[in-house]
Motif scaffolding. Structure first.
Motif, PDB file in Angstrom:
ATOM      1  N   TYR A 162      28.449 -14.268  11.144  1.00 38.80           N
ATOM      2  CA  TYR A 162      29.113 -15.125  12.127  1.00 38.80           C
ATOM      3  C   TYR A 162      28.404 -14.976  13.474  1.00 38.80           C
ATOM      4  CZ  TYR A 162      31.136 -10.507  12.673  1.00 38.80           C
ATOM      5  OH  TYR A 162      31.284  -9.159  12.803  1.00 38.80           O
ATOM      6  N   HIS A 193      26.456 -17.364  16.672  1.00 41.87           N
ATOM      7  CA  HIS A 193      25.291 -18.261  16.653  1.00 41.87           C
ATOM      8  C   HIS A 193      24.015 -17.602  17.158  1.00 41.87           C
ATOM      9  CE1 HIS A 193      27.496 -22.095  15.913  1.00 41.87           C
ATOM     10  NE2 HIS A 193      28.487 -21.361  16.365  1.00 41.87           N
ATOM     11  N   SER A 228      23.567 -25.946   9.630  1.00 36.67           N
ATOM     12  CA  SER A 228      24.120 -27.200   9.072  1.00 36.67           C
ATOM     13  C   SER A 228      23.146 -28.366   9.217  1.00 36.67           C
ATOM     14  CB  SER A 228      25.457 -27.568   9.727  1.00 36.67           C
ATOM     15  OG  SER A 228      26.397 -26.568   9.464  1.00 36.67           O
ATOM     16  N   ASP A 277      32.459 -26.919  15.360  1.00 35.72           N
ATOM     17  CA  ASP A 277      32.486 -25.837  14.379  1.00 35.72           C
ATOM     18  C   ASP A 277      33.514 -26.126  13.297  1.00 35.72           C
ATOM     19  OD1 ASP A 277      30.554 -24.023  15.096  1.00 35.72           O
ATOM     20  OD2 ASP A 277      31.923 -22.315  15.048  1.00 35.72           O
ATOM     21  N   PRO A 316      28.249 -30.807  12.670  1.00 39.28           N
ATOM     22  CA  PRO A 316      28.967 -29.641  13.181  1.00 39.28           C
ATOM     23  C   PRO A 316      28.510 -28.390  12.437  1.00 39.28           C
ATOM     24  CG  PRO A 316      30.407 -31.012  11.815  1.00 39.28           C
ATOM     25  CD  PRO A 316      29.143 -31.775  12.012  1.00 39.28           C
ATOM     26  N   HIS A 317      28.526 -27.267  13.111  1.00 42.54           N
ATOM     27  CA  HIS A 317      28.143 -26.015  12.460  1.00 42.54           C
ATOM     28  C   HIS A 317      29.264 -25.596  11.511  1.00 42.54           C
ATOM     29  CE1 HIS A 317      28.280 -21.592  12.256  1.00 42.54           C
ATOM     30  NE2 HIS A 317      27.026 -21.793  11.933  1.00 42.54           N
ATOM     31  N   LYS A 318      28.888 -25.088  10.315  1.00 44.00           N
ATOM     32  CA  LYS A 318      29.901 -24.759   9.310  1.00 44.00           C
ATOM     33  C   LYS A 318      29.781 -23.309   8.839  1.00 44.00           C
ATOM     34  CE  LYS A 318      28.498 -28.005   6.518  1.00 44.00           C
ATOM     35  NZ  LYS A 318      27.462 -28.597   7.363  1.00 44.00           N
ATOM     36  N   TYR A 319      30.927 -22.706   8.605  1.00 44.17           N
ATOM     37  CA  TYR A 319      30.986 -21.425   7.892  1.00 44.17           C
ATOM     38  C   TYR A 319      31.633 -21.708   6.537  1.00 44.17           C
ATOM     39  CZ  TYR A 319      30.212 -18.930  12.320  1.00 44.17           C
ATOM     40  OH  TYR A 319      29.688 -18.451  13.498  1.00 44.17           O
ATOM     41  N   SER A 374      34.087 -17.972  15.845  1.00 47.08           N
ATOM     42  CA  SER A 374      33.929 -19.411  16.045  1.00 47.08           C
ATOM     43  C   SER A 374      34.660 -19.858  17.310  1.00 47.08           C
ATOM     44  CB  SER A 374      34.506 -20.124  14.828  1.00 47.08           C
ATOM     45  OG  SER A 374      33.921 -21.363  14.664  1.00 47.08           O
ATOM     46  N   LEU A 412      32.985 -21.491  20.871  1.00 45.77           N
ATOM     47  CA  LEU A 412      33.209 -22.938  20.907  1.00 45.77           C
ATOM     48  C   LEU A 412      32.852 -23.488  22.285  1.00 45.77           C
ATOM     49  CD1 LEU A 412      34.409 -24.979  18.798  1.00 45.77           C
ATOM     50  CD2 LEU A 412      36.519 -24.869  20.125  1.00 45.77           C
ATOM     51  N   LEU A 465      37.404 -27.088  16.997  1.00 48.91           N
ATOM     52  CA  LEU A 465      37.230 -26.213  15.837  1.00 48.91           C
ATOM     53  C   LEU A 465      38.058 -26.801  14.698  1.00 48.91           C
ATOM     54  CD1 LEU A 465      36.524 -23.567  14.326  1.00 48.91           C
ATOM     55  CD2 LEU A 465      38.418 -22.471  15.531  1.00 48.91           C
TER      56      LEU A 465
END
Length: 565
Positions: free
Chosen positions: A41, A43, A101, A236, A292-295, A312, A316, A322
């Motif tokens: 986790y 960035h 992503s 996110d 969007p950035h993804k987990y 996250s 942000l 989010l």
């Protein structure tokens, strides 16, 4: 170096070439292994480390290309070793895609994996009496299949699965190994994954058409001129999968797979993009961050989920959203209390080793205690300090109706039906109907109507018609005088706009369907949508009946819907 030669017989330049190659090879392995220790986790921490790793692999790849002859004769470089380097580069690109992503990195991973197969780098492995080398080859196939699935290259997936099956058979016959069952399970998982879509689109010659459901510019209804909506951007997303018995492959359930594609744009010229195989340039950022950035969290524990949520939330950016997507088994409360707060309605399951009976967790301890492995609505309250968009696909989704907006920030929860009619329930192993609607409304609509295939021409006409329906739903939302402002604040972002529109379409379609008669069988939302303006709009009902007529399934829908529950 060959046995008859002494080191002194080898020219100095060639000796230096071998030494330099060994140094780069060791350094690359060291850096690659270090990637496992990076936090998943956040960035920032990982970017410079990835950059260094890419640099070393770039040098190593070019070095072995330039000095192949010397390395063949003096070092004894084998083709599988070149394959191993290419495979690591493919993995690097895949993990870079997971971190950013950015779908263009999937193409890069594909080009390296593809080169390994085209150039038969692993061909000689089967002739060597070393099972660990064959396992490298099998793992390469499994990784290549994941990348092809994400790029919707389904025809190639089927070819690769057949090749992998033959490789596994050969491997288990030659070596008396203990991992035969594991590899056969991998085959079963990917076969089930490929067959998971309940409806297929067919060409005139009955061959299957591969359809993509990533976001395309023309599929998002534009905002009307002068329309006042929020300027928020989806930055996110946490995509969480913890459903029992759902089709999965490589830590990706079918629901997670569908949702991650719903949160990505269609890459430009995916099929025709020229391969830059041999170049490693992840630092060339696209002009604007497209996705969007993804987990992706497969069966996380509560503490893992909370750690990722916190990271996250912390990072942000301003004016960003989010998104939390929960596809998980429901946890229901036992007993009732005088006071019902955000921890009294149950929630969804996080990972635990405790027993699950008939898909639902059973509490075995003191009824006064709360389920510790449950994500309750109250657990999300601290994160409502920033704009939050929640999607819950669970048999206890209704627990999240009892949300409270404590901080006045935009907050929306989209909630799946809690109960499906029995005929629809049978499909749940192949993914949830609710998530299917958010991913591909036409696929879900055809599925709930019992269709198993649709001809391509009809499919395209129906998709075109749906674009018009989406425009109308968009206008219903933005023109409603009674709608909660939170919906409008999220409406400026294309991904969230499309999810809201698909949610309204899903709700309206299920309300008209004759099989769906219980109130619990309809999706709900927090805050509630004004029904007359949206999910029970007569214009939208007319559109759904038109679509049903187009697909020749109008008998499954009410012409004149009964009173809503």
């Amino acid at each position: 170096m060959t046995g008859a030669e002494t080191e002194d017989d080898i020219p100095l330049g060639e000796r230096k070439t071998v030494t330099d190659f060994c140094y780069l090879l060791d350094k690359s392995k060291q850096l690659f292994n270090g990637l496992r220790d990076l936090p998943q986790y956040g960035h920032k921490q990982w970017q410079s480390y990835f950059g260094r790793t890419f640099d070393v692999y770039t040098k190593l790849w070019k070095f072995q290309q330039q000095h192949r002859q010397v390395l063949d004769s003096r070092y004894g470089l084998k083709r599988w070793q070149i394959g191993e380097v290419a495979s690591k580069i493919g993995q690097l690109y895949y993990h870079y895609y997971l971190r950013t992503s950015e779908t263009s990195y999937l193409n890069e991973a594909f080009s390296f994996y593809s080169a390994i197969r085209q150039r038969s780098y692993y061909f000689q492995v089967n002739k060597e009496d070393r099972p660990e080398l064959v396992v490298k080859k099998l793992r390469y196939y499994a990784r290549y299949i994941v990348v092809c699935l994400l790029l919707n290259k389904m025809d190639l997936v089927k070819v690769l699965v057949k090749e992998l099956s033959e490789e596994i058979e050969d491997y288990t016959q030659r070596f008396n190994t203990e991992d035969q069952l594991e590899w056969n399970l991998v085959l079963q998982e990917v076969a089930a994954f490929v067959e998971a879509d309940p409806v297929v689109v067919l060409n005139d010659n009955s061959s299957v058409v591969v359809t993509s459901n990533r976001l395309q510019e023309e599929s998002v209804p534009p905002l009307e001129q002068g329309m006042v909506v929020g300027q928020l951007v989806l930055a996110d997303a946490l995509i969480i999968g913890n459903c029992n018995n759902q089709v999965k492959f490589s830590e990706l359930t079918i629901d997670m797979f569908r949702m991650l594609q719903a949160l990505e744009r269609e890459p430009v010229n995916l099929a025709t993009q020229p391969s830059k195989q041999g170049t490693l340039e992840p630092n060339e950022k696209p002009a604007k961050r497209e996705n969007p950035h993804k987990y992706l969290l497969y069966k996380p524990t509560f503490s893992q989920l909370f750690t990722f949520l916190s990271a996250s939330f912390k990072e942000l950016p301003a004016n960003s959203v989010l998104l939390v997507y929960l596809s998980a088994t429901g946890v229901f409360p036992t007993g009732s209390s005088d006071y019902e707060g955000p921890y009294d309605f149950g929630g969804v399951l996080t990972n635990t080793n405790r027993d699950v009976v008939n898909g639902e967790t059973v509490q075995k301890r003191n009824q006064a205690q709360k389920e510790m492995h449950c994500l309750h609505p109250g657990d999300l309250f601290p994160f409502t300090r920033k704009p939050l968009f929640v999607i819950v696909d669970s048999s206890n989704s209704t627990a999240y109706k009892h949300f409270t907006n404590l901080f006045g920030q935009p907050l929306v929860c989209l909630l799946s039906p809690a109960v499906y009619p029995k005929s629809v329930q049978d499909q749940s192993q192949r993914g949830s109907l609710f998530t299917l609607f958010l991913y591909s409304p036409l696929l879900a609509f055809a599925s709930v109507c019992g269709l198993t295939n649709v001809q391509r021409g009809l499919w395209e006409r129906a998709q075109e018609f749906l674009c018009k329906v989406y425009r109308d739903i968009g206008q219903m939302i933005t023109r409603s005088r009674t709608i909660d402002q939170a919906f409008l604040q999220f409406f400026g972002d294309e991904f969230l706009r499309l999810l809201l529109i698909r949610f309204v379409f899903c709700s309206a379609a299920l309300r008209l369907h004759k099989l769906f008669r219980e109130a619990q069988s309809f999706p709900e939302s927090y805050p509630e949508l004004p029904k007359q303006d949206t999910v029970e709009s007569s214009l939208l009902q007319k559109h759904i009946l038109e679509l049903a007529t187009m697909l020749d399934v109008q008998s499954l829908f009410w012409d004149d819907p009964p009173e809503a529950y």
